[in-house]
Scaffold this motif. Structure first.
Motif, PDB file in Angstrom:
ATOM      1  N   GLY A  64       0.769  -1.237   0.000  1.00  0.00           N
ATOM      2  CA  GLY A  64       0.000   0.000   0.000  1.00  0.00           C
ATOM      3  C   GLY A  64       0.799   1.284   0.000  1.00  0.00           C
ATOM      4  O   GLY A  64       0.227   2.366  -0.151  1.00  0.00           O
ATOM      5  N   THR A  65       2.140   1.222   0.161  1.00  0.00           N
ATOM      6  CA  THR A  65       2.941   2.439   0.232  1.00  0.00           C
ATOM      7  C   THR A  65       3.765   2.685  -1.025  1.00  0.00           C
ATOM      8  O   THR A  65       4.104   3.826  -1.341  1.00  0.00           O
ATOM      9  N   ALA A  66       4.103   1.631  -1.746  1.00  0.00           N
ATOM     10  CA  ALA A  66       4.996   1.754  -2.904  1.00  0.00           C
ATOM     11  C   ALA A  66       4.246   1.853  -4.222  1.00  0.00           C
ATOM     12  O   ALA A  66       4.868   1.946  -5.282  1.00  0.00           O
ATOM     13  N   SER A  67       2.925   1.816  -4.185  1.00  0.00           N
ATOM     14  CA  SER A  67       2.151   1.845  -5.433  1.00  0.00           C
ATOM     15  C   SER A  67       0.862   2.604  -5.203  1.00  0.00           C
ATOM     16  O   SER A  67       0.431   2.829  -4.076  1.00  0.00           O
ATOM     17  N   ILE A  68       0.238   2.979  -6.312  1.00  0.00           N
ATOM     18  CA  ILE A  68      -1.145   3.488  -6.275  1.00  0.00           C
ATOM     19  C   ILE A  68      -2.027   2.519  -7.052  1.00  0.00           C
ATOM     20  O   ILE A  68      -2.855   1.828  -6.471  1.00  0.00           O
ATOM     21  N   LYS A  69      -1.813   2.408  -8.355  1.00  0.00           N
ATOM     22  CA  LYS A  69      -2.542   1.424  -9.157  1.00  0.00           C
ATOM     23  C   LYS A  69      -1.548   0.487  -9.808  1.00  0.00           C
ATOM     24  O   LYS A  69      -0.603   0.923 -10.460  1.00  0.00           O
ATOM     25  N   VAL A  70      -1.795  -0.816  -9.642  1.00  0.00           N
ATOM     26  CA  VAL A  70      -0.944  -1.856 -10.228  1.00  0.00           C
ATOM     27  C   VAL A  70      -1.748  -2.579 -11.309  1.00  0.00           C
ATOM     28  O   VAL A  70      -2.888  -2.986 -11.075  1.00  0.00           O
ATOM     29  N   ALA A  71      -1.156  -2.723 -12.471  1.00  0.00           N
ATOM     30  CA  ALA A  71      -1.814  -3.421 -13.579  1.00  0.00           C
ATOM     31  C   ALA A  71      -0.910  -4.526 -14.102  1.00  0.00           C
ATOM     32  O   ALA A  71       0.321  -4.387 -14.123  1.00  0.00           O
ATOM     33  N   LEU A  72      -1.539  -5.612 -14.517  1.00  0.00           N
ATOM     34  CA  LEU A  72      -0.831  -6.703 -15.186  1.00  0.00           C
ATOM     35  C   LEU A  72      -1.091  -6.607 -16.680  1.00  0.00           C
ATOM     36  O   LEU A  72      -2.195  -6.309 -17.104  1.00  0.00           O
ATOM     37  N   ILE A  73      -0.055  -6.886 -17.475  1.00  0.00           N
ATOM     38  CA  ILE A  73      -0.139  -6.835 -18.922  1.00  0.00           C
ATOM     39  C   ILE A  73       0.065  -8.249 -19.457  1.00  0.00           C
ATOM     40  O   ILE A  73       1.202  -8.703 -19.613  1.00  0.00           O
ATOM     41  N   PRO A  74      -1.023  -8.978 -19.715  1.00  0.00           N
ATOM     42  CA  PRO A  74      -0.893 -10.395 -20.098  1.00  0.00           C
ATOM     43  C   PRO A  74      -0.107 -10.629 -21.381  1.00  0.00           C
ATOM     44  O   PRO A  74       0.516 -11.672 -21.536  1.00  0.00           O
ATOM     45  N   GLY A  75      -0.117  -9.665 -22.310  1.00  0.00           N
ATOM     46  CA  GLY A  75       0.574  -9.878 -23.575  1.00  0.00           C
ATOM     47  C   GLY A  75       2.077  -9.889 -23.434  1.00  0.00           C
ATOM     48  O   GLY A  75       2.795 -10.280 -24.351  1.00  0.00           O
TER      49      GLY A  75
END
Length: 383
Positions: free
Chosen positions: A372-383
């Motif tokens: 919760g401190t090192a990120s705001i929004k995390v996304a995975l890119i499957p491609g």
């Protein structure tokens, strides 16, 4: 909205049974994250799902990770410290409910119902309604009794995979094609935030306080600012998140780790208190904070995922202030508005989406969200 359709059958780890049909360019297998139980997620090779009548096969471009994904990962019982509680998610299911992708395959029925074609960039609302229960029949599809949300049920496998299927009962929307995939996938949390803002019934003269400047909170700030109230006050303990809140439309910010929040809000309102409080932090202390900050007959809107039970003196709600306390769930009817807001550039998405990781690093993504401190929004890119 789609017309009711019979639910598709499922097989394997949250995928439909593969068949030889479909274009030859679509592979037979894909990489996917599979939920085998609390803290037992694994990257596996599974069959590419094959769409049935009225369905669409979508190649996933990006999928976000949110607090509810983390809660599912830990398992509701362990997360809450109460083994009697049922798990949120069924096992052998591919998680992921906030996503964007490209249509790879669909039949004429699906194309006509959703107004889409192969190659279109699309998303689907996180819930696939049954269209038959009492809630669906009265128009409240987001409260559908079976509650089949992508990534939670075997009937609705999620998007932490290279491909997924949109069932015939799904609600599908086009997404602006020029946005980076991870930014386009932000349409889901933004629609949720906008629904919370709608639930608040904000008026032009209101002072609105938003607790938490994570993905949902920043969306609440942007949505609240769009209603043109007298002030939008953002609360957080991290200065860089408060800076983002300013860029999203906050007129005032308060660092709760340094400043007296109640005093700051009372100073802004001549001692009266805030008109509206939007809770998006998921921290138990934010509940009492909001009840304290609000003026008499103010409005409290709750939209977050808590990690523990919350106990407050309910007399504040009734005898002391006669507050309106409202819940907010999912993002009904807000997806087109969220798409327009994303396309407008109103949100500084390049700084909100702090991490874009390959599917193979899903565990790191979950850990970042948990920290919760090192990120705001995390996304995975499957491609």
């Amino acid at each position: 909205m789609s017309a009711p359709a019979a639910p598709a059958t499922t097989a394997g780890p949250g995928t439909r049974e593969a068949t030889p049909s479909g274009p030859s360019t679509i592979p037979r297998t894909m990489q996917a994250v599979v939920n085998h139980g609390p803290e037992r997620y694994a990257l596996e090779t599974v069959p590419v799902p094959v769409p049935g009548p009225g369905e669409a096969l979508v190649r996933v471009e990006a999928v976000g990770i949110c607090a509810s994904d983390l809660k599912c990962y830990h398992g509701a019982a362990k997360f809450w410290g109460d083994e009697s509680r049922a798990a949120w998610a069924e096992t052998e299911v591919i998680p992921g409910h906030e996503f964007v992708g490209r249509v790879e395959q669909l039949d004429d029925e699906a194309a006509a119902r959703w107004g889409i074609a192969v190659g279109d960039r699309v998303t689907s609302e996180q819930i696939v309604p049954c269209w038959q229960c009492a809630y669906c029949k009265r128009g409240a599809y987001w409260m559908c009794a079976p509650h089949d949300i992508y990534g939670f049920k075997r009937r609705t496998p999620g998007a932490m995979a290279q491909y997924m299927v949109f069932p015939a009962d799904a609600l599908v929307h086009r997404v602006p094609g020029d946005l980076p995939p991870a930014h386009a996938a932000f349409i889901e949390p933004l629609s949720c935030a906008l629904h919370a803002v709608e639930r608040a019934g904000i008026r032009f003269g209101d002072v609105v306080v938003v607790a938490g400047c994570g993905p949902i909170g920043l969306g609440m700030v942007a949505g609240a600012a769009a209603t043109s109230p007298a002030a939008v006050v953002a609360l957080d303990s991290a200065d860089h998140k408060l800076d983002l809140a300013r860029r999203c439309g906050a007129t005032h910010t308060v660092n709760i780790a340094r400043d007296d929040v109640v005093a700051a809000v009372h100073a802004l309102t001549d001692g009266l208190g805030a008109d509206v409080y939007l809770e998006g932090s998921g921290h138990p202390s934010a509940v009492l904070q909001g009840l304290t900050l609000l003026r008499k007959m103010g409005t409290f809107v709750e939209y977050s995922v808590f990690g523990s039970d919350v106990t407050v003196d309910w007399t504040i709600i009734s005898d002391d202030k006669e507050l309106d306390v409202r819940g907010a769930h999912l993002g009904p009817h807000c997806w087109p508005a969220a798409a327009r807001m994303l396309e407008s550039g109103r949100l500084p998405l390049a700084d909100i989406v702090t991490h874009e990781l390959p599917l193979s690093e899903f565990q790191r993504g979950l850990d970042l969200v948990g920290d919760g401190t090192a990120s705001i929004k995390v996304a995975l890119i499957p491609g």
